[in-house]
Scaffold this active site. Structure first.
Site, PDB file in Angstrom:
ATOM      1  N   ASN A 159     -49.474 -19.546 -48.227  1.00  0.00           N
ATOM      2  CA  ASN A 159     -49.996 -18.757 -46.696  1.00  0.00           C
ATOM      3  C   ASN A 159     -51.368 -19.008 -46.192  1.00  0.00           C
ATOM      4  O   ASN A 159     -51.099 -18.878 -44.877  1.00  0.00           O
ATOM      5  CB  ASN A 159     -49.580 -17.479 -46.650  1.00  0.00           C
ATOM      6  CG  ASN A 159     -50.214 -16.559 -47.211  1.00  0.00           C
ATOM      7  OD1 ASN A 159     -50.679 -16.556 -48.305  1.00  0.00           O
ATOM      8  ND2 ASN A 159     -50.830 -15.397 -47.122  1.00  0.00           N
ATOM      9  N   GLU A 255     -53.427  -9.891 -56.146  1.00  0.00           N
ATOM     10  CA  GLU A 255     -54.072  -9.768 -55.378  1.00  0.00           C
ATOM     11  C   GLU A 255     -52.010  -9.763 -54.724  1.00  0.00           C
ATOM     12  O   GLU A 255     -52.156 -10.662 -54.709  1.00  0.00           O
ATOM     13  CB  GLU A 255     -54.731 -10.275 -54.057  1.00  0.00           C
ATOM     14  CG  GLU A 255     -55.497  -9.812 -53.286  1.00  0.00           C
ATOM     15  CD  GLU A 255     -53.876  -9.832 -52.269  1.00  0.00           C
ATOM     16  OE1 GLU A 255     -53.239  -8.889 -51.714  1.00  0.00           O
ATOM     17  OE2 GLU A 255     -54.271 -10.589 -51.327  1.00  0.00           O
ATOM     18  N   CYS A 289     -50.377 -11.343 -46.348  1.00  0.00           N
ATOM     19  CA  CYS A 289     -50.482 -10.213 -46.851  1.00  0.00           C
ATOM     20  C   CYS A 289     -50.838  -8.621 -46.017  1.00  0.00           C
ATOM     21  O   CYS A 289     -50.359  -7.661 -45.564  1.00  0.00           O
ATOM     22  CB  CYS A 289     -51.054  -9.982 -48.566  1.00  0.00           C
ATOM     23  SG  CYS A 289     -52.413 -10.403 -48.257  1.00  0.00           S
TER      24      CYS A 289
END
Length: 481
Positions: A159, A255, A289
């Site tokens: 991303n 993460e 995220c």
């Protein structure tokens, strides 16, 4: 859809092992999500390739001074800023992110490099006196931070094709570590570009190896190879938990995903709040995220807030990622766009109301607003990693906090209120790693701590300073004083 790349822009990349561009018999195609064109190929590493990269990294003993590490990182930042257009084109063509977003990302990557350079110069030791108690001694304890004894494995997602890589590589360089990086096979060109930039800036090639390949083939070797001391991963929860199950007695920085709310109280400036809502939902095609995944809105202002969000969503320009007037390009691929379409349709079938969007053409998916959403709907129960704005209502702050905390995730949040007592309650009671007042959930700078709790992460946080801590071993030395 029009062609984006000329043949001269095609990038055929080999693995980066020991300073060589290693060509492999098997390759992976890199496809432009907007045009469907093949924009490049990268090598498909075998397990033997990974082992060779690990052996080279482990055998090398970095001797760069703090000054030398800082100079390399600053030099790389300067080179990148000079080549912003070229570098951002690579991000856009392999990921479908708009030029606006990819240019912004290049600025963030340069910031990571500069912050890492600054931290490399910082003396991170502490001094403790030992004569503090009746039974103490006249001694000093001095701490130092040493590089890890083994190799760091870094695995990055699609991303933020270059910035996610930078957040792994830069702290490794700043601390004199050795890393084997596996970027996402969907966006590998940005990672190779970044590695080459560091080599050009003077980084010893043994300190960074880059391998691409089929995760089903090489991922386990990256996790369980005996040279690996630390695994740093950014990506989905399922893969993060798999890594945790395989890693054994190794340090991990995981993460993972988020289901971040933007909470709008009844005293909020609705124009400002709706601006944050659309920016938080649609920047980076919603593939963050920390994107706004749920809009929790006080029932007294929900109708007016929703009207503003719909109007601003309709004005959000999307389409050809290379068109600099467009604010949003595609999502990562057609499969992702089909998934967003599916979960929105499912929510509508369960009683939600589609107000705008849910139009798909290949990997191009329109900004979408849905209200009358309930917590049990897949659209908000799970992480919808795309440009969708689900609006939910609450009656009071107690219900807002319960709704926010009522998911498996705990990454970040944004709060819109002018009441200090409410802001303080949110800061104390939201089960997340970050609470941003009058900002999108994703706001931070590259230096500050970043990470979540629950299913959003495990281990140390990211951010340059925190990563440097996790990438080093603390040693104490005591002496008479």
């Amino acid at each position: 859809m029009s062609s984006i790349l000329e043949i001269a822009d095609f990038r055929a990349e080999g693995l980066r092992i020991g300073g060589a561009k290693v060509r492999t018999a098997r390759t992976i195609d890199v496809i432009n999500p907007y045009s469907g064109e093949r924009v490049g190929t990268v090598g498909m590493a075998s397990v033997e390739d990974v082992r060779r990269a690990m052996d080279i990294a482990k055998a090398y003993v970095p001797t760069l001074s703090r000054y030398e590490r800082s100079a390399i990182l600053n030099r790389a930042a300067a080179l990148l800023r000079e080549r912003t257009d070229e570098a951002s084109n690579i991000i856009t063509t392999e990921s479908g992110l708009s030029k606006k977003d990819s240019i912004y990302e290049i600025g963030r990557v340069a910031d990571v490099l500069n912050f890492g350079a600054n931290e490399a110069l910082r003396d991170d030791g502490q001094v403790f006196s030992c004569d503090l108690t009746p039974h103490g001694k006249k001694r000093k304890v001095i701490t130092t931070r040493d590089p890890l004894l083994g190799v760091i494995t870094a695995i990055t997602p699609f991303n933020h094709p270059m910035n996610q890589v930078a957040h792994k590589v830069v702290p490794s360089v700043a601390t004199n570590n050795r890393m084997v990086l596996k970027p996402s096979e969907k966006v590998p060109l940005s990672a190779y570009y970044f590695a080459d930039l560091l080599y050009e800036a003077g980084l010893p090639v043994e300190m960074l190896q880059v391998v691409t390949g089929d995760p089903r083939e090489i991922a386990d070797e990256l996790l369980i190879h005996p040279h690996v001391d630390l695994i740093t991963f950014t990506g989905g929860v399922a893969i993060g938990k798999y890594i945790a199950s395989k890693a054994g007695y190794r340090r991990m920085v995981l993460e993972l995903g988020g289901n971040d709310p933007l909470i709008v109280m009844d005293d909020a400036d609705l124009d400002k709040a709706s601006d944050l809502a659309v920016q938080g939902s649609y920047k980076n095609s919603g593939q963050r995220c920390t994107a706004v995944k749920r809009m929790l809105v006080h029932e007294k202002v929900a109708a007016e807030f929703t009207e503003r969000v719909v109007a601003k969503t309709k004005a959000w320009r999307y389409g050809d990622p290379m068109d600099k007037t467009n604010e949003m390009g595609t999502v990562i691929d057609e499969a992702a766009a089909r998934h967003f379409e599916k979960v929105v349709n499912e929510a509508v079938a369960q009683g939600a109301r589609l107000l705008v969007g849910n139009a798909r053409e290949g990997a191009l998916y329109s900004p979408t607003v849905v209200d009358r959403v309930r917590p049990e709907m897949t659209l908000v129960r799970e992480e919808t990693f795309g440009p969708v704005s689900p609006i939910m209502t609450f009656k009071d702050i107690d219900e807002a906090i319960r709704m926010s905390n009522g998911t498996a995730f705990g990454l970040s949040s944004g709060i819109c209120t002018n009441r200090l007592d409410d802001a303080t309650r949110f800061a104390k009671e939201l089960q997340v790693g970050t609470v941003n007042l009058w900002e999108v959930p994703g706001y931070r700078i590259e230096l500050t701590p970043f990470g979540g709790i629950k299913d959003s992460g495990l281990g140390y946080k990211e951010g340059v300073q925190e990563a440097i801590k996790s990438f080093t071993n603390c040693k104490t030395f005591t002496l008479p004083w």
